[in-house]
Every structure is written in structure tokens, then in C-alpha cells.
Design a protein around this motif. Structure first.
Motif, PDB file in Angstrom:
ATOM      1  N   SER A 192       0.624  -1.136  -0.009  1.00 25.16           N
ATOM      2  CA  SER A 192       0.173   0.469   0.302  1.00 25.16           C
ATOM      3  C   SER A 192       0.817   1.311   0.238  1.00 25.16           C
ATOM      4  CB  SER A 192      -1.254  -0.248   1.068  1.00 25.16           C
ATOM      5  OG  SER A 192      -0.127  -0.039   2.146  1.00 25.16           O
ATOM      6  N   ALA A 193       0.515   2.274  -0.240  1.00 25.32           N
ATOM      7  CA  ALA A 193       0.786   3.418   0.081  1.00 25.32           C
ATOM      8  C   ALA A 193      -0.459   4.563  -0.085  1.00 25.32           C
ATOM      9  CB  ALA A 193       1.544   4.446  -1.758  1.00 25.32           C
ATOM     10  N   ASP A 194      -0.055   5.871   0.611  1.00 28.15           N
ATOM     11  CA  ASP A 194      -1.149   7.308   0.545  1.00 28.15           C
ATOM     12  C   ASP A 194      -0.953   7.348  -1.246  1.00 28.15           C
ATOM     13  OD1 ASP A 194      -2.692   9.155   1.585  1.00 28.15           O
ATOM     14  OD2 ASP A 194      -0.675   9.820   2.521  1.00 28.15           O
ATOM     15  N   ALA A 195      -2.350   7.449  -0.995  1.00 29.48           N
ATOM     16  CA  ALA A 195      -3.031   8.001  -2.456  1.00 29.48           C
ATOM     17  C   ALA A 195      -3.278   9.244  -1.777  1.00 29.48           C
ATOM     18  CB  ALA A 195      -4.085   7.084  -2.862  1.00 29.48           C
ATOM     19  N   GLY A 196      -3.308   9.961  -0.622  1.00 29.16           N
ATOM     20  CA  GLY A 196      -4.283  11.107  -0.264  1.00 29.16           C
ATOM     21  C   GLY A 196      -5.246  11.074   0.029  1.00 29.16           C
ATOM     22  N   ASN A 197      -5.868  12.377   0.582  1.00 29.80           N
ATOM     23  CA  ASN A 197      -7.294  12.167   1.777  1.00 29.80           C
ATOM     24  C   ASN A 197      -7.900  10.856   2.421  1.00 29.80           C
ATOM     25  OD1 ASN A 197      -7.988  14.775   0.515  1.00 29.80           O
ATOM     26  ND2 ASN A 197      -8.528  13.387  -1.496  1.00 29.80           N
ATOM     27  N   GLY A 198      -6.536  10.273   3.088  1.00 23.93           N
ATOM     28  CA  GLY A 198      -6.795   9.095   4.143  1.00 23.93           C
ATOM     29  C   GLY A 198      -6.872   7.513   3.551  1.00 23.93           C
ATOM     30  N   PHE A 199      -6.940   7.154   1.766  1.00 24.37           N
ATOM     31  CA  PHE A 199      -7.468   6.499   0.784  1.00 24.37           C
ATOM     32  C   PHE A 199      -6.277   5.605   0.851  1.00 24.37           C
ATOM     33  CE2 PHE A 199     -11.375   9.119   0.251  1.00 24.37           C
ATOM     34  CZ  PHE A 199     -12.146   7.923   0.733  1.00 24.37           C
ATOM     35  N   LEU A 200      -5.539   4.586   0.547  1.00 24.27           N
ATOM     36  CA  LEU A 200      -4.375   4.016  -0.274  1.00 24.27           C
ATOM     37  C   LEU A 200      -4.852   3.456  -1.750  1.00 24.27           C
ATOM     38  CD1 LEU A 200      -4.018   2.463   2.802  1.00 24.27           C
ATOM     39  CD2 LEU A 200      -2.393   4.289   2.830  1.00 24.27           C
ATOM     40  N   LYS A 201      -3.639   3.527  -2.027  1.00 25.90           N
ATOM     41  CA  LYS A 201      -4.015   3.036  -3.304  1.00 25.90           C
ATOM     42  C   LYS A 201      -2.735   1.737  -3.008  1.00 25.90           C
ATOM     43  CE  LYS A 201      -0.012   4.643  -6.522  1.00 25.90           C
ATOM     44  NZ  LYS A 201       0.161   5.571  -7.527  1.00 25.90           N
ATOM     45  N   TYR A 202      -3.130   0.523  -4.148  1.00 31.38           N
ATOM     46  CA  TYR A 202      -2.228  -0.380  -3.432  1.00 31.38           C
ATOM     47  C   TYR A 202      -1.574  -1.656  -5.217  1.00 31.38           C
ATOM     48  CZ  TYR A 202      -4.797  -1.404   0.567  1.00 31.38           C
ATOM     49  OH  TYR A 202      -5.801  -1.066   1.470  1.00 31.38           O
ATOM     50  N   VAL A 203      -0.955  -1.892  -4.963  1.00 28.42           N
ATOM     51  CA  VAL A 203       0.203  -2.879  -5.829  1.00 28.42           C
ATOM     52  C   VAL A 203      -0.315  -4.324  -5.292  1.00 28.42           C
ATOM     53  CG1 VAL A 203       1.827  -3.151  -7.100  1.00 28.42           C
ATOM     54  CG2 VAL A 203       1.395  -0.873  -6.738  1.00 28.42           C
ATOM     55  N   LEU A 204      -0.838  -4.958  -5.879  1.00 31.09           N
ATOM     56  CA  LEU A 204      -0.676  -6.383  -6.683  1.00 31.09           C
ATOM     57  C   LEU A 204      -0.833  -6.626  -6.961  1.00 31.09           C
ATOM     58  CD1 LEU A 204      -2.734  -8.453  -4.882  1.00 31.09           C
ATOM     59  CD2 LEU A 204      -4.632  -8.290  -6.709  1.00 31.09           C
ATOM     60  N   THR A 205       0.654  -7.886  -6.597  1.00 31.21           N
ATOM     61  CA  THR A 205       0.932  -8.765  -7.509  1.00 31.21           C
ATOM     62  C   THR A 205       0.405 -10.542  -6.866  1.00 31.21           C
ATOM     63  OG1 THR A 205       3.560  -7.549  -7.454  1.00 31.21           O
ATOM     64  CG2 THR A 205       3.526 -10.069  -8.110  1.00 31.21           C
ATOM     65  N   ILE A 206       0.166 -11.026  -8.521  1.00 30.52           N
ATOM     66  CA  ILE A 206      -0.089 -12.754  -7.920  1.00 30.52           C
ATOM     67  C   ILE A 206       0.805 -13.198  -8.531  1.00 30.52           C
ATOM     68  CG2 ILE A 206      -2.190 -13.873  -8.778  1.00 30.52           C
ATOM     69  CD1 ILE A 206      -3.510 -11.740  -8.702  1.00 30.52           C
ATOM     70  N   THR A 207       0.888 -14.116  -8.242  1.00 31.29           N
ATOM     71  CA  THR A 207       2.638 -15.263  -8.388  1.00 31.29           C
ATOM     72  C   THR A 207       1.850 -16.978  -8.817  1.00 31.29           C
ATOM     73  OG1 THR A 207       4.162 -14.241  -8.170  1.00 31.29           O
ATOM     74  CG2 THR A 207       4.709 -15.799  -8.635  1.00 31.29           C
ATOM     75  N   TRP A 208       1.953 -17.350  -9.592  1.00 28.91           N
ATOM     76  CA  TRP A 208       1.374 -19.237  -9.483  1.00 28.91           C
ATOM     77  C   TRP A 208       2.410 -19.760 -10.803  1.00 28.91           C
ATOM     78  CZ3 TRP A 208      -0.392 -14.671 -12.567  1.00 28.91           C
ATOM     79  CH2 TRP A 208      -1.024 -14.953 -14.541  1.00 28.91           C
TER      80      TRP A 208
END
Length: 168
Positions: free
Chosen positions: A133-149
Motif C-alpha cells: 500500500s501507498a498513501d493516495a491522499g485524503n486518507g485513502f490508500l492505493k495498492y500494488v497487487l502482485t499475483i504469482t502462480w
């Protein structure tokens, strides 16, 4: 002397050329099936990433009214889903969620991540995930999701494939 028909050598050459063409067609078909299966796995990963994004957004929607009149200024922030990493030693078990920090509410995070991890493990072979997660401003977060299979249809028997998505 006048020659009629084909000689046995000419027939054998024609059959050899035809056989080589059919073998090439068979190899092309096998490779097509392999790539189709890999594309299917990738589409599952994209659907799972979209599912997690929907869960994050649905859980954050109750906090969108923050700042409107009548909402207390100490209203908690939306939860941080990245606080629920996958248990790498036993990926089939429920993720263990850490305490939410910075005034964030923990509402439904454990249940959502457990359900999502179960779907991930059921649909993709040896699937793991990381969520940052990283701060996206206004208290909301943006996420980077990595799926490995494990994509066992590729040329390497131990080929891990990844899919990365940004959730805002």
C-alpha cells in the motif's frame, strides 16, 4: 523411350514433404493449446485482481462521506488491506492481519482477505500474492497487487508467472 507416371522416389519425396508439414501442424496445435491455457490462467489472475479491487472499494465506500457536514472529524479512516499478508509458510491458511495503524478501522478486512485468498488458492496452482500500500491522499490508500502462480504448461516445469495490478 517415353516415360509415363511417377517413379517410386518421387512418391516417397512427396510423402516425406507431406509428413513434415503435418508434423509442423501438430506442433503448432500443441503450442496453441499451451498458450491458450496460459492465457486462461492470466485471465483468472485478472479476474481475481478485479475481485480484490472491488472488495477494497466496497469497504472504503462507507468512508467517502468523511468531511461532509455532520461527520465527526475523528471518523476512522478506511482499513489498510496490505496489513493482511499471505502466510508464506502455509498459503492455504487464512492471512494473519496486523493491527490497523493511523486511525484506520479493521472492519471486514480479515474476512475479505481470507475469502479472497481461498478463491486465489482454489483457482491458480501454487498461487501467492503480495499487496503493498501507498498513501493516495485524503486518507485513502492505493495498492500494488502482485499475483504469482505456477504455470506448468510453459517450457520450464517450474515457471512462475506473475500478474500485477494497481488498485486505486
Amino acid at each position: 523411350m517415353k516415360q509415363q507416371g511417377m517413379s517410386l522416389i518421387e512418391v516417397m519425396v512427396a510423402v516425406a514433404i507431406l509428413a513434415a508439414g503435418l508434423l509442423g501442424l501438430g506442433a503448432l496445435q500443441a503450442r496453441s493449446v499451451t498458450m491458450n491455457q496460459s492465457a486462461y490462467y492470466r485471465s483468472i489472475a485478472a479476474d481475481l485482481a478485479s475481485d480484490l479491487a472491488d472488495r477494497v472499494r466496497a469497504n472504503r465506500s462507507t468512508y467517502l462521506a468523511k468531511g461532509d457536514t455532520g461527520i465527526p472529524t475523528n471518523f476512522p479512516l478506511p482499513p489498510n488491506f496490505a496489513s493482511c499478508p499471505q502466510n508464506t509458510s502455509a498459503p492455504d491458511t487464512a492471512p494473519t492481519c496486523a493491527t490497523q495503524i493511523g486511525g484506520r478501522n479493521a472492519y471486514l478486512v480479515q474476512a475479505e482477505m481470507t475469502a479472497w485468498n481461498t478463491a486465489l488458492r482454489a483457482q491458480l496452482k501454487n498461487a501467492t500474492y503480495t499487496l503493498v500500500s501507498a498513501d493516495a491522499g485524503n486518507g485513502f490508500l492505493k495498492y500494488v497487487l502482485t499475483i504469482t502462480w505456477l504455470d506448468d504448461r510453459t517450457s520450464s516445469a517450474a515457471a512462475n508467472t506473475t500478474y500485477t495490478a494497481v488498485i486505486e
